[in-house]
Design a protein around this motif. Structure first.
Motif, PDB file in Angstrom:
ATOM      1  N   THR A  75     -16.452  73.859  45.063  1.00 19.29           N
ATOM      2  CA  THR A  75     -16.653  74.945  45.064  1.00 19.29           C
ATOM      3  C   THR A  75     -15.080  75.514  45.786  1.00 19.29           C
ATOM      4  O   THR A  75     -13.805  75.088  45.283  1.00 19.29           O
TER       5      THR A  75
ATOM      6  N   ASP B  39     -25.096  79.111  45.628  1.00 23.00           N
ATOM      7  CA  ASP B  39     -24.461  79.950  46.425  1.00 23.00           C
ATOM      8  C   ASP B  39     -23.430  79.685  47.402  1.00 23.00           C
ATOM      9  O   ASP B  39     -22.467  80.301  47.797  1.00 23.00           O
ATOM     10  N   SER B  42     -19.333  79.158  46.316  1.00 23.50           N
ATOM     11  CA  SER B  42     -18.921  81.116  46.385  1.00 23.50           C
ATOM     12  C   SER B  42     -17.664  81.311  46.932  1.00 23.50           C
ATOM     13  O   SER B  42     -17.495  80.455  48.441  1.00 23.50           O
ATOM     14  N   GLU B  43     -16.447  81.873  47.203  1.00 23.65           N
ATOM     15  CA  GLU B  43     -14.762  82.320  48.068  1.00 23.65           C
ATOM     16  C   GLU B  43     -16.059  83.146  49.245  1.00 23.65           C
ATOM     17  O   GLU B  43     -15.166  82.844  49.750  1.00 23.65           O
TER      18      GLU B  43
END
Lengths: 196, 64
Positions: A75, B39, B42-43
């Motif tokens: 992540t 989801d 993500s950044e």
């Protein structure tokens, strides 16, 4: 950008196994799988130390490097997760991991390997957050709720700390300065020698 | 019976038509994650929760 890490302060760990129990209970981990374990060194001798070990969410994860089906991803905040729908249970990640983090369920006869299971830093997996599929395959998703892994939050002596690497290293540095000694992290002397 | 040249032409046309369906070939890229998207990885998602997690770490792990 934050990089999530675990750190176990061996000076504080009292081998109570609360982190192991908290993890198993929170994620309803099946029988035979321990995402977190407490390792005791020099058991019963002077200088005995206990360290709580799970997936360390490596920056350059060897499990991901050897996976033949590329089921691992990292992540944006540095948590190493995997997709159980892709995993073929080959066991390469188990051989590659220096911490023995990947686990395999023992629900079938003759040692048949199931899908690999490991610590998710309480961040779930690639299923929709808080869905039943995510809970069944990977466990709860506390990070998405703004919470840290339960093993660390439950630790009575605050030996196991988790979170952004900058924050936890700052906390640990203050402890070491307060003790007035050198860091006693696991492997420190092996890495830097007696005098450092 | 069809002449040999006509048969060859027909086979060539059919082969070309069949091969035209093979344009969308998936190439294996080693080391690239092949699973479904996440989801929360993500950044944007990480940035949104970073401050909360930092504050939580300070609160949870600092000695009282």
């Amino acid at each position: 950008m934050a990089r999530m890490k675990f750190l176990c302060d061996a000076e504080r760990c009292i081998e109570c196994q609360a982190c192991v129990t908290a993890c198993k209970n929170e994620h309803e981990v099946p029988w035979g799988v321990n995402r977190r374990r407490v390792i005791v060194m020099n058991d019963g001798q002077p200088g005995e130390r206990a360290v709580s070990v799970a997936c360390m969410h490596c920056t350059d994860a060897p499990c991901a490097a050897v996976c033949p089906v590329d089921c691992f991803y990292t992540t944006a905040d540095g948590i190493v997760l995997h997709d159980k729908d892709l995993c073929i249970g080959c066991g390469y990640c188990f051989y590659a991991c220096p911490f023995g983090a990947p686990q395999y369920p023992e629900q079938t006869a003759f040692g048949v390997r199931g899908k690999m299971d490991k610590c998710t830093f309480c961040a779930g997996g690639p299923e929709p957050a808080h869905s039943q599929e995510e809970l069944t395959k990977y466990g709860t998703n506390r990070v998405e709720e703004g919470k840290l892994p339960l093993c660390a939050e439950m630790c009575a002596t605050k030996a196991l700390i988790a979170g952004d690497g900058d924050v936890i290293s700052d906390i640990y540095r203050k402890r070491v300065m307060q003790r007035g000694g050198r860091p006693q992290t696991w492997g420190w002397q092996s890495a830097y020698g007696e005098g450092v | 019976m069809m002449p040999k040249r006509t048969t060859l032409c027909a086979v060539a046309v059919v082969t070309l038509m069949l091969l035209a369906g093979c344009s969308d070939v998936t190439m294996y890229e080693p080391g690239v994650y092949k699973g479904s998207g996440d989801d929360t990885a993500s950044e944007e998602a990480a940035e949104a929760r970073a401050d909360d997690l930092r504050e939580r770490a300070r609160t949870a792990h600092t000695d009282r």
